[in-house]
Design a protein around this motif. Structure first.
Motif, PDB file in Angstrom:
ATOM      1  N   ALA A 162     -22.206  51.831 -35.562  1.00  0.00           N
ATOM      2  CA  ALA A 162     -22.303  51.501 -34.081  1.00  0.00           C
ATOM      3  C   ALA A 162     -22.070  49.680 -33.835  1.00  0.00           C
ATOM      4  O   ALA A 162     -21.843  49.432 -32.821  1.00  0.00           O
ATOM      5  N   ALA A 163     -21.468  49.287 -35.010  1.00  0.00           N
ATOM      6  CA  ALA A 163     -21.557  47.460 -35.724  1.00  0.00           C
ATOM      7  C   ALA A 163     -20.010  47.748 -35.037  1.00  0.00           C
ATOM      8  O   ALA A 163     -19.502  47.334 -34.016  1.00  0.00           O
ATOM      9  N   LEU A 164     -19.282  48.818 -35.602  1.00  0.00           N
ATOM     10  CA  LEU A 164     -18.108  48.536 -35.346  1.00  0.00           C
ATOM     11  C   LEU A 164     -17.656  49.286 -33.786  1.00  0.00           C
ATOM     12  O   LEU A 164     -16.744  49.071 -33.097  1.00  0.00           O
ATOM     13  N   ALA A 165     -18.324  49.782 -33.557  1.00  0.00           N
ATOM     14  CA  ALA A 165     -18.208  50.302 -31.747  1.00  0.00           C
ATOM     15  C   ALA A 165     -18.489  48.546 -31.125  1.00  0.00           C
ATOM     16  O   ALA A 165     -17.915  48.882 -29.598  1.00  0.00           O
ATOM     17  N   THR A 166     -20.032  48.570 -31.227  1.00  0.00           N
ATOM     18  CA  THR A 166     -20.437  47.048 -30.065  1.00  0.00           C
ATOM     19  C   THR A 166     -18.730  46.293 -30.243  1.00  0.00           C
ATOM     20  O   THR A 166     -18.455  45.987 -29.127  1.00  0.00           O
ATOM     21  N   ALA A 167     -18.208  45.431 -31.645  1.00  0.00           N
ATOM     22  CA  ALA A 167     -17.068  44.772 -31.753  1.00  0.00           C
ATOM     23  C   ALA A 167     -16.051  44.887 -30.885  1.00  0.00           C
ATOM     24  O   ALA A 167     -15.018  44.747 -30.023  1.00  0.00           O
ATOM     25  N   CYS A 168     -15.738  46.435 -31.030  1.00  0.00           N
ATOM     26  CA  CYS A 168     -13.918  47.459 -30.149  1.00  0.00           C
ATOM     27  C   CYS A 168     -15.205  47.278 -28.428  1.00  0.00           C
ATOM     28  O   CYS A 168     -14.092  47.302 -27.699  1.00  0.00           O
ATOM     29  N   MET A 169     -15.819  46.757 -28.395  1.00  0.00           N
ATOM     30  CA  MET A 169     -16.281  47.384 -26.472  1.00  0.00           C
ATOM     31  C   MET A 169     -15.738  45.338 -25.724  1.00  0.00           C
ATOM     32  O   MET A 169     -15.245  45.345 -25.621  1.00  0.00           O
ATOM     33  N   GLY A 170     -15.353  44.381 -27.123  1.00  0.00           N
ATOM     34  CA  GLY A 170     -14.798  43.007 -26.885  1.00  0.00           C
ATOM     35  C   GLY A 170     -13.285  43.147 -26.282  1.00  0.00           C
ATOM     36  O   GLY A 170     -12.980  43.199 -25.323  1.00  0.00           O
ATOM     37  N   PRO A 171     -12.651  43.784 -26.788  1.00  0.00           N
ATOM     38  CA  PRO A 171     -11.340  44.057 -26.554  1.00  0.00           C
ATOM     39  C   PRO A 171     -11.013  44.792 -24.896  1.00  0.00           C
ATOM     40  O   PRO A 171     -10.496  44.924 -24.496  1.00  0.00           O
ATOM     41  N   LEU A 172     -12.083  45.960 -25.054  1.00  0.00           N
ATOM     42  CA  LEU A 172     -12.267  46.813 -23.620  1.00  0.00           C
ATOM     43  C   LEU A 172     -12.734  46.577 -22.652  1.00  0.00           C
ATOM     44  O   LEU A 172     -12.123  46.789 -21.961  1.00  0.00           O
ATOM     45  N   GLY A 173     -13.100  45.785 -22.833  1.00  0.00           N
ATOM     46  CA  GLY A 173     -13.793  44.876 -21.580  1.00  0.00           C
ATOM     47  C   GLY A 173     -12.629  43.845 -21.266  1.00  0.00           C
ATOM     48  O   GLY A 173     -12.814  44.164 -20.031  1.00  0.00           O
ATOM     49  N   MET A 174     -11.783  43.328 -22.034  1.00  0.00           N
ATOM     50  CA  MET A 174     -10.998  42.433 -21.235  1.00  0.00           C
ATOM     51  C   MET A 174     -10.002  43.853 -21.025  1.00  0.00           C
ATOM     52  O   MET A 174      -9.537  43.171 -19.685  1.00  0.00           O
ATOM     53  N   MET A 175      -9.508  44.639 -21.437  1.00  0.00           N
ATOM     54  CA  MET A 175      -8.515  45.530 -21.029  1.00  0.00           C
ATOM     55  C   MET A 175      -9.243  46.501 -19.742  1.00  0.00           C
ATOM     56  O   MET A 175      -8.503  46.445 -18.832  1.00  0.00           O
ATOM     57  N   VAL A 176     -10.476  46.715 -19.159  1.00  0.00           N
ATOM     58  CA  VAL A 176     -10.779  46.733 -18.345  1.00  0.00           C
ATOM     59  C   VAL A 176     -10.611  46.120 -17.142  1.00  0.00           C
ATOM     60  O   VAL A 176     -10.123  46.626 -15.664  1.00  0.00           O
ATOM     61  N   ASN A 177     -10.347  44.622 -17.195  1.00  0.00           N
ATOM     62  CA  ASN A 177     -10.280  43.767 -15.958  1.00  0.00           C
ATOM     63  C   ASN A 177      -8.563  43.526 -15.656  1.00  0.00           C
ATOM     64  O   ASN A 177      -8.788  43.013 -14.799  1.00  0.00           O
ATOM     65  N   ILE A 178      -7.948  43.544 -16.904  1.00  0.00           N
ATOM     66  CA  ILE A 178      -6.471  43.248 -17.220  1.00  0.00           C
ATOM     67  C   ILE A 178      -6.237  44.933 -15.488  1.00  0.00           C
ATOM     68  O   ILE A 178      -5.435  44.413 -14.796  1.00  0.00           O
ATOM     69  N   VAL A 179      -6.604  45.650 -16.294  1.00  0.00           N
ATOM     70  CA  VAL A 179      -6.083  47.110 -15.296  1.00  0.00           C
ATOM     71  C   VAL A 179      -7.193  47.317 -14.436  1.00  0.00           C
ATOM     72  O   VAL A 179      -6.094  47.304 -12.931  1.00  0.00           O
ATOM     73  N   VAL A 180      -8.155  47.010 -13.734  1.00  0.00           N
ATOM     74  CA  VAL A 180      -8.871  46.863 -12.404  1.00  0.00           C
ATOM     75  C   VAL A 180      -9.061  45.537 -11.420  1.00  0.00           C
ATOM     76  O   VAL A 180      -8.780  45.654 -10.372  1.00  0.00           O
ATOM     77  N   THR A 181      -8.934  44.489 -12.169  1.00  0.00           N
ATOM     78  CA  THR A 181      -9.342  43.462 -11.393  1.00  0.00           C
ATOM     79  C   THR A 181      -7.836  42.048 -11.287  1.00  0.00           C
ATOM     80  O   THR A 181      -8.326  41.278 -10.856  1.00  0.00           O
ATOM     81  N   GLY A 182      -7.122  42.795 -12.315  1.00  0.00           N
ATOM     82  CA  GLY A 182      -5.846  42.814 -12.608  1.00  0.00           C
ATOM     83  C   GLY A 182      -5.757  41.014 -13.093  1.00  0.00           C
ATOM     84  O   GLY A 182      -5.123  39.797 -13.161  1.00  0.00           O
ATOM     85  N   VAL A 183      -6.910  40.484 -14.430  1.00  0.00           N
ATOM     86  CA  VAL A 183      -6.837  39.631 -14.835  1.00  0.00           C
ATOM     87  C   VAL A 183      -5.281  39.479 -15.183  1.00  0.00           C
ATOM     88  O   VAL A 183      -4.959  40.422 -16.552  1.00  0.00           O
ATOM     89  N   PRO A 184      -4.654  38.224 -15.509  1.00  0.00           N
ATOM     90  CA  PRO A 184      -3.599  38.374 -16.914  1.00  0.00           C
ATOM     91  C   PRO A 184      -4.062  38.705 -18.578  1.00  0.00           C
ATOM     92  O   PRO A 184      -4.816  38.363 -18.840  1.00  0.00           O
TER      93      PRO A 184
END
Length: 532
Positions: A162-184
């Motif tokens: 659970a801790a590893l999966a939770t930590a991975c959500m940080g970079p994953l959330g950034m990638m979601v914003n890059i793909v969906v909202t166009g964040v650099p």
């Protein structure tokens, strides 16, 4: 009975066989922690979910008011806010509903931990970073990782995943914003500075989770006796403690009484052995009795640190001492109702050759059993004497056992040959207490009280009561309090028959008792009386 500070208890199986020293999975929780701790963890999880559901919209509104011109996809984040709130509310309702086992809810909590971390990351990474902008602070996900191990006690494997999966959500959330909202796309340095702390916190979370879970498992071993799990200390008597407990397989509640060596103060080892033997005799003696007015014994055993325990039915109500102290003297018709039930219990004990020797208001419990009210249960056969010359004398030489305010003269004088008529004397003292709210004699010292019982003739209870007491009942109580055993009723059955002949109108009944309990001791109040 009053509540006292808890004492740690070592586990044992019935009959004295010690349980294994390692963590044992509790069937009631599916975890190596006791049911009480698991329930508290579920409650904390519910609060975390509630706070998350409420705070996420606040965070969104703050972002919108301060960074709205920089956010490229407010509608998407509005949708994420709705989803986050719904997820939090759903887990909160699940945790507090009580419909699911603690293990199921805590496992759902781990899924919530991961999903919530993704939503947090999506919110905090929606602000675009300039290519060489310095990242200040750290991701909120890193705090979220550590927070959850303090709330959700799970095994090492689950905590790590659970801790590893939770930590991975940080970079994953950034990638979601890059793909969906166009964040650099951030630079490598920005990735490391922003999310490295989350993965470092995983190690801390795993270590902390291991410590907390093992602590819970250790506590579980300290609060289990055979098939029973101790919940809370609800009382303490002269010979032991009484705990509220739960059967781990049947989920049946019970009361557990145990004696520990330290409760005997600085006594010698002989005193400790004698007290433990007396306690064991109480369990065995009471277990042979089947009167509905004698507390039922389910099991007994010895813990691996030498404490003896027995399991009895958990009663809902209060003892006669507390009853009179709280509600005042009782009417004669109700006193007769109560005394005759106590006589039924003692009659069976006396027929089996057992003398209680500590009959007193605190050892007579008034309770409700299903749809029956004012049911009497005689407790604590801890000083019981078994008829027969071959029995071991368990009291120390020169020491008188019993309670001075309710002690028959022959017991106060230290006579060894005590029979059921001593219980009849004590029952007379109980009747006096119920009718008047006063002791038969008032003395400031135990010795003085014992001398009063030996020498002084009691005054009729009617002289100390504002309630009209029938002359026949007055005479019965005084006859029970005769100094010579031969002048008292010769058996509790004889006493019960005499009480039945006392003219009282109306006779007390289950209907009258039910009305009294409905007004004075509804179920919640009765539970509080038991604990207090």
């Amino acid at each position: 009975m009053s509540a006292h500070h808890t004492h740690h208890l070592r586990p044992a199986k019935a009959g004295g066989e010690a349980t294994p020293s390692g963590p044992v999975v509790s069937p009631s929780t599916g975890l190596a922690i006791p049911y009480g701790l698991a329930e508290k963890a579920v409650n904390r999880l519910g609060w975390i979910a509630f706070v998350y559901a409420v705070s996420y919209p606040g965070m969104y509104l703050m972002y919108r008011s301060t960074l709205g011109s920089h956010l490229t996809a407010l509608p998407i984040h509005a949708a994420l806010t709705v989803v986050a709130s719904l997820v939090g509310v759903a887990l909160c309702v699940t945790a507090w509903s009580g419909r699911f086992s603690p293990k199921t809810v805590l496992d759902l909590g781990l899924i919530f931990e991961v999903a919530a971390a993704l939503l947090i990351s999506c919110a905090e990474s929606s602000y675009p970073l300039a290519p060489h902008e310095l990242v200040r602070g750290q991701s909120a996900v890193s705090i979220w990782v550590v927070l959850f191990v303090l709330v959700v006690p799970v095994s090492l494997g689950k905590a790590t995943i659970a801790a590893l999966a939770t930590a991975c959500m940080g970079p994953l959330g950034m990638m979601v914003n890059i793909v969906v909202t166009g964040v650099p796309v951030p630079t490598i340095e920005q990735w490391i500075m922003f999310y490295a702390s989350s993965f470092l916190m995983v190690a801390a979370a795993v270590i902390l989770s291991r410590y907390i879970y093992n602590l819970g498992a250790h506590y579980s071993r300290q609060t289990e006796l055979g098939s029973y799990e101790l919940i809370e200390l609800i009382g303490r008597g002269g010979m032991g403690e009484v705990w509220k407990a739960r059967h781990r397989l049947l989920v049946r509640k019970a009361a557990i009484k145990l004696i520990r060596p330290e409760t005997l103060g600085g006594g010698s080892q002989g005193d400790v052995d004698a007290a433990r033997l007396r306690f064991e005799r109480e369990a065995k003696a009471t277990a042979t009795l089947h009167s509905p007015h004698t507390v039922a014994i389910h099991d007994y055993g010895v813990t691996d640190d030498g404490a003896f325990y027995y399991v009895m039915e958990l009663l809902e109500g209060l003892d006669l001492e507390a009853l009179v102290e709280k509600y005042g003297p009782l009417p004669p018709n109700r006193v007769i109702w109560i005394l005759r039930q106590a006589c039924d219990s003692l009659a069976e004990a006396h027929a089996a050759g057992l003398t209680h020797r500590d009959v007193k208001p605190r050892n007579i419990f008034l309770c409700r059993l299903g749809l029956n009210f004012d049911c009497v249960k005689v407790l604590d056969f801890g000083l019981v004497k078994i008829r027969g010359a071959d029995q071991v004398r368990l009291t120390r030489e020169g020491v008188t056992t019993g309670t001075p305010a309710y002690m028959a003269p022959e017991m106060a004088m230290g006579h060894f040959e005590i029979d059921g008529r001593a219980d009849i004397y004590a029952l007379g003292c109980v009747a006096y207490w119920l009718l008047t709210g006063k002791l038969v004699f008032n003395s400031t010292t135990p010795l003085g009280m014992a001398l009063e019982h030996i020498k002084t003739m009691p005054t009729p209870p009617s002289q100390h009561s504002e309630i009209e007491i029938p002359a026949e009942l007055d005479q019965i109580v005084l006859r029970c309090l005769e100094k010579k055993p031969s002048d008292r009723p010769q058996s509790v059955r004889e006493l019960s028959r005499a009480l039945a002949r006392v003219p009282v109108t109306p006779a007390w009944s289950n209907e009258l008792a039910e009305e009294w309990w409905r007004i004075h001791l509804p179920p919640a109040a009765a539970d509080a009386a038991l604990a207090g």
